[in-house]
Design a protein around this motif. Structure first.
Motif, PDB file in Angstrom:
ATOM      1  N   GLU A  38      43.438  72.324  84.566  1.00  0.00           N
ATOM      2  CA  GLU A  38      44.067  73.636  84.681  1.00  0.00           C
ATOM      3  C   GLU A  38      45.524  73.641  84.269  1.00  0.00           C
ATOM      4  O   GLU A  38      46.113  74.697  84.055  1.00  0.00           O
ATOM      5  N   SER A  39      46.128  72.464  84.141  1.00  0.00           N
ATOM      6  CA  SER A  39      47.566  72.367  83.909  1.00  0.00           C
ATOM      7  C   SER A  39      47.861  71.516  82.681  1.00  0.00           C
ATOM      8  O   SER A  39      47.239  70.475  82.473  1.00  0.00           O
ATOM      9  N   LEU A  40      48.826  71.966  81.880  1.00  0.00           N
ATOM     10  CA  LEU A  40      49.232  71.182  80.711  1.00  0.00           C
ATOM     11  C   LEU A  40      49.802  69.830  81.120  1.00  0.00           C
ATOM     12  O   LEU A  40      49.470  68.791  80.536  1.00  0.00           O
ATOM     13  N   SER A  41      50.660  69.818  82.147  1.00  0.00           N
ATOM     14  CA  SER A  41      51.250  68.551  82.581  1.00  0.00           C
ATOM     15  C   SER A  41      50.201  67.653  83.225  1.00  0.00           C
ATOM     16  O   SER A  41      50.259  66.426  83.094  1.00  0.00           O
ATOM     17  N   GLY A  42      49.220  68.242  83.900  1.00  0.00           N
ATOM     18  CA  GLY A  42      48.159  67.443  84.507  1.00  0.00           C
ATOM     19  C   GLY A  42      47.291  66.768  83.467  1.00  0.00           C
ATOM     20  O   GLY A  42      46.954  65.580  83.588  1.00  0.00           O
ATOM     21  N   TYR A  43      46.915  67.501  82.422  1.00  0.00           N
ATOM     22  CA  TYR A  43      46.011  66.951  81.408  1.00  0.00           C
ATOM     23  C   TYR A  43      46.744  66.045  80.424  1.00  0.00           C
ATOM     24  O   TYR A  43      46.261  64.959  80.092  1.00  0.00           O
ATOM     25  N   TYR A  44      47.909  66.478  79.962  1.00  0.00           N
ATOM     26  CA  TYR A  44      48.591  65.747  78.897  1.00  0.00           C
ATOM     27  C   TYR A  44      49.609  64.722  79.389  1.00  0.00           C
ATOM     28  O   TYR A  44      49.981  63.817  78.643  1.00  0.00           O
ATOM     29  N   LEU A  45      50.061  64.834  80.657  1.00  0.00           N
ATOM     30  CA  LEU A  45      51.089  63.924  81.164  1.00  0.00           C
ATOM     31  C   LEU A  45      50.697  63.251  82.472  1.00  0.00           C
ATOM     32  O   LEU A  45      51.551  62.655  83.146  1.00  0.00           O
ATOM     33  N   ALA A  46      49.425  63.324  82.843  1.00  0.00           N
ATOM     34  CA  ALA A  46      48.931  62.700  84.085  1.00  0.00           C
ATOM     35  C   ALA A  46      49.740  63.153  85.299  1.00  0.00           C
ATOM     36  O   ALA A  46      50.001  62.377  86.224  1.00  0.00           O
ATOM     37  N   GLY A  47      50.137  64.431  85.268  1.00  0.00           N
ATOM     38  CA  GLY A  47      50.900  64.972  86.394  1.00  0.00           C
ATOM     39  C   GLY A  47      52.286  64.375  86.524  1.00  0.00           C
ATOM     40  O   GLY A  47      52.900  64.458  87.595  1.00  0.00           O
ATOM     41  N   ARG A  48      52.805  63.771  85.451  1.00  0.00           N
ATOM     42  CA  ARG A  48      54.119  63.100  85.471  1.00  0.00           C
ATOM     43  C   ARG A  48      54.186  62.070  86.595  1.00  0.00           C
ATOM     44  O   ARG A  48      55.218  61.922  87.285  1.00  0.00           O
ATOM     45  N   ASN A  49      53.118  61.303  86.769  1.00  0.00           N
ATOM     46  CA  ASN A  49      53.034  60.417  87.936  1.00  0.00           C
ATOM     47  C   ASN A  49      52.512  59.023  87.588  1.00  0.00           C
ATOM     48  O   ASN A  49      51.889  58.373  88.425  1.00  0.00           O
ATOM     49  N   LEU A  50      52.770  58.538  86.374  1.00  0.00           N
ATOM     50  CA  LEU A  50      52.310  57.208  86.012  1.00  0.00           C
ATOM     51  C   LEU A  50      53.221  56.154  86.634  1.00  0.00           C
ATOM     52  O   LEU A  50      54.433  56.157  86.442  1.00  0.00           O
ATOM     53  N   GLY A  51      52.609  55.230  87.397  1.00  0.00           N
ATOM     54  CA  GLY A  51      53.349  54.138  88.006  1.00  0.00           C
ATOM     55  C   GLY A  51      53.630  53.022  87.013  1.00  0.00           C
ATOM     56  O   GLY A  51      53.271  53.102  85.834  1.00  0.00           O
ATOM     57  N   PHE A  52      54.259  51.940  87.502  1.00  0.00           N
ATOM     58  CA  PHE A  52      54.728  50.876  86.617  1.00  0.00           C
ATOM     59  C   PHE A  52      53.593  50.248  85.803  1.00  0.00           C
ATOM     60  O   PHE A  52      53.706  50.113  84.577  1.00  0.00           O
ATOM     61  N   VAL A  53      52.503  49.834  86.453  1.00  0.00           N
ATOM     62  CA  VAL A  53      51.427  49.127  85.750  1.00  0.00           C
ATOM     63  C   VAL A  53      50.801  50.019  84.680  1.00  0.00           C
ATOM     64  O   VAL A  53      50.657  49.613  83.519  1.00  0.00           O
ATOM     65  N   ALA A  54      50.429  51.235  85.064  1.00  0.00           N
ATOM     66  CA  ALA A  54      49.796  52.146  84.101  1.00  0.00           C
ATOM     67  C   ALA A  54      50.753  52.496  82.975  1.00  0.00           C
ATOM     68  O   ALA A  54      50.362  52.534  81.799  1.00  0.00           O
ATOM     69  N   LEU A  55      52.028  52.746  83.295  1.00  0.00           N
ATOM     70  CA  LEU A  55      52.991  53.119  82.265  1.00  0.00           C
ATOM     71  C   LEU A  55      53.248  51.963  81.308  1.00  0.00           C
ATOM     72  O   LEU A  55      53.293  52.145  80.088  1.00  0.00           O
ATOM     73  N   PHE A  56      53.394  50.748  81.852  1.00  0.00           N
ATOM     74  CA  PHE A  56      53.628  49.594  80.993  1.00  0.00           C
ATOM     75  C   PHE A  56      52.484  49.392  80.009  1.00  0.00           C
ATOM     76  O   PHE A  56      52.701  49.230  78.797  1.00  0.00           O
ATOM     77  N   PHE A  57      51.258  49.420  80.500  1.00  0.00           N
ATOM     78  CA  PHE A  57      50.124  49.143  79.620  1.00  0.00           C
ATOM     79  C   PHE A  57      49.844  50.291  78.656  1.00  0.00           C
ATOM     80  O   PHE A  57      49.374  50.061  77.534  1.00  0.00           O
ATOM     81  N   THR A  58      50.132  51.517  79.062  1.00  0.00           N
ATOM     82  CA  THR A  58      49.912  52.606  78.110  1.00  0.00           C
ATOM     83  C   THR A  58      51.005  52.605  77.044  1.00  0.00           C
ATOM     84  O   THR A  58      50.757  52.956  75.888  1.00  0.00           O
ATOM     85  N   LEU A  59      52.227  52.167  77.390  1.00  0.00           N
ATOM     86  CA  LEU A  59      53.257  51.957  76.366  1.00  0.00           C
ATOM     87  C   LEU A  59      52.864  50.810  75.443  1.00  0.00           C
ATOM     88  O   LEU A  59      53.053  50.870  74.225  1.00  0.00           O
ATOM     89  N   TYR A  60      52.311  49.750  76.040  1.00  0.00           N
ATOM     90  CA  TYR A  60      51.870  48.601  75.254  1.00  0.00           C
ATOM     91  C   TYR A  60      50.779  49.009  74.268  1.00  0.00           C
ATOM     92  O   TYR A  60      50.809  48.649  73.090  1.00  0.00           O
ATOM     93  N   ALA A  61      49.810  49.790  74.764  1.00  0.00           N
ATOM     94  CA  ALA A  61      48.722  50.239  73.893  1.00  0.00           C
ATOM     95  C   ALA A  61      49.208  51.205  72.831  1.00  0.00           C
ATOM     96  O   ALA A  61      48.615  51.301  71.749  1.00  0.00           O
TER      97      ALA A  61
END
Length: 502
Positions: A38-61
């Protein structure tokens, strides 16, 4: 990629397992979370709530794909030690991130940006700048996505020994990608990136160890062999090669740092502290990832001498076959690793597709076609638009243009023209929207003309860098000759005065 003669049915089993895992991750990422759909930030930005592990690996990918192995090792084989530049430009990308990412994060969180052009729209309040930047960024994303589609087909067909044809492989895994991305958005993409990143890291290390085993475990023997048989690959490069190296550092370092899907990961961070910690860890990845792949390519010169350009593109598959024959441990690690390569390619493709669809929904549809549309409708437009884009790119992917590396270079020539507007605007309050527009436009025309006429480089400098230099000059000179109005200056003062945490 050369067919992996050891894989066959085992490869199909591993690929099927990866596909199922990705679908399960997508399902649980989106289950029970209405905000995602229902939300642009929810779908495209994961609710602006990515923690260290998820953010690191998604930057890596985002920065490293299975393409890093499949495409860079053959380039090292053909080029020799001058391809050390691949480590350098991957390192520069992190340096450029650190230049602007923390500052941009503060602004994006305050103003609730969704896409990179939200920043440009806010900064310059110019439809012309916004439209041109949308075009250039979509161009870069489209090229990058095409590259990943080509790589998926080659990797799957090679891993299954040709049992799964190229076209079938592309369609099958694109459907898997669309399914889990549709269900979980950025959250699903980030969580699949964690799995794929871990496998890719471990696989690269084992692949390098296996390659060193094949040459007797002594890298000095490899360099000695290359120096004796192909001294040009170990000697000091001529001036034009050195200039080209420097040009490539700028082209990739500046261009990749403003990839729309990379910028949106900056927006998605849980906090500024999380962002900085993730980028700090990313600074170690170029030597561990690109550096190891470079060594693999150098080892290949000794193992498989005399390969032509087409043959060198099969280098990773050739070496994987020989490593798999060492013992059962290497056999299964190679199968899992190549499954991980396919998954890593998909992880890059899903990030690109997500960003592409976000720009269609928020920037094209939301800003210019239907500004009053609900966020739910914008999300749906983005999903459907992404599928249409995939269908168009699949049509091109049936007859892929050139080697993977040539496709890789092509996208940066135009994308990098957004850099002055994007980064200078964060620090220089005098930067003027009209100067930015004409700088981007003329820079893009020059870069595009040099690229598509086949000239590509002038005295070693890429067309994109020549266009970028002209772009910078127009931005600076134009901003001095045409200062911003007092009202706009006040807005720019507010933007450029934002402070970030140390």
């Amino acid at each position: 990629m050369n067919n992996l003669t050891f894989a066959g049915i085992d490869g199909i089993i591993i690929l099927s397992a990866f596909a199922v895992i990705m679908l399960v991750i997508g399902y649980f990422s989106g289950r029970g979370d209405k905000n995602i759909h229902e939300s642009l930030s929810g779908y495209y930005l994961a609710g602006r709530n990515l923690g260290f592990v998820a953010l690191f690996f998604t930057l890596y990918a985002t920065q490293y794909s299975g393409n890093t192995i499949v495409g860079y090792a053959p380039t090292a084989y053909r080029t020799g030690f001058p391809w050390l530049q691949s480590i350098s430009f991957m390192t520069i990308i992190i340096g450029v991130y650190l230049l602007f990412a923390p500052r941009l994060y503060v602004i994006a969180k305050r103003r609730k940006f969704i896409t990179p052009t939200d920043w440009l729209t806010y900064r310059f309040n110019s439809k012309a700048v916004t439209l041109l930047s949308i075009f250039l960024m979509l161009w870069g994303l489209g090229n990058y996505l095409l590259e990943q589609l080509v790589a998926i087909g080659q990797a799957v067909a090679g891993m299954t020994g040709g049992t799964i044809p190229y076209q079938v492989a592309v369609i099958a895994f694109i459907l898997v990608m669309l399914a889990y991305e549709w269900m979980g958005g950025m959250k699903a993409v980030a969580f699949t990136d964690v799995m794929q990143g871990i496998i890719l890291m471990i696989g690269i290390i084992v692949f390098l160890i296996g390659g060193l085993y094949l040459v007797g475990g002594n890298f000095a023997d490899v360099t000695r062999y290359i120096h004796e048989t192909e001294p040009v690959k170990t000697g000091v490069p001529p001036l034009d090669v050195s200039i080209n190296w420097f040009s490539m550092l700028l082209l990739v370092g500046l261009g990749a740092s403003i990839y729309p899907h990379a910028v949106q990961r900056i927006y998605s961070a849980q906090s500024e502290r999380t962002l900085k910690h993730s980028l700090a860890r990313m600074a170690w990845m170029p030597p561990i990832t690109t550096g190891f792949v470079f060594v693999v390519g150098i080892i290949g010169i000794m193992l498989y001498p005399g390969l032509d350009k087409a043959g060198s593109e099969q280098l990773v598959g050739l070496m994987a076959n020989d490593i798999a024959a060492i013992n059962p441990f290497y056999y299964w690690i190679m199968i899992i690793f190549f499954g991980g390569i396919v998954a890593a390619i998909i992880s890059t493709a899903d990030s690109v597709l997500l960003s592409f669809s976000s720009m269609l929904s928020n920037d094209v549809y939301g800003k210019f076609i239907n500004p009053n549309a609900s966020e739910h409708k914008k999300v749906m437009v983005g999903k459907v638009g992404g599928i249409i884009a995939i269908i168009f790119l699949l049509w091109i992917a049936w007859n892929p243009p050139g080697t993977l590396y040539e496709i890789f270079v092509l996208k940066f020539e135009l994308l990098v023209q957004v850099f002055p507007a994007f980064v200078l605007g964060l620090y220089w309050k005098r930067l003027n929207g009209k100067a930015v527009f004409w700088g981007m436009l003329i820079g893009a025309i020059v870069a595009g003309a040099l690229t598509f006429t086949g000239i590509r480089t002038v005295y070693g400098f890429h067309g994109g860098i020549i266009g970028l230099a002209i772009n910078f000059i127009i931005c600076v000179v134009g901003s001095y000759l045409n200062p911003a109005s007092q009202t706009k200056s006040d807005v720019e003062e507010d933007i450029t005065a934002i402070k970030v945490k140390a």
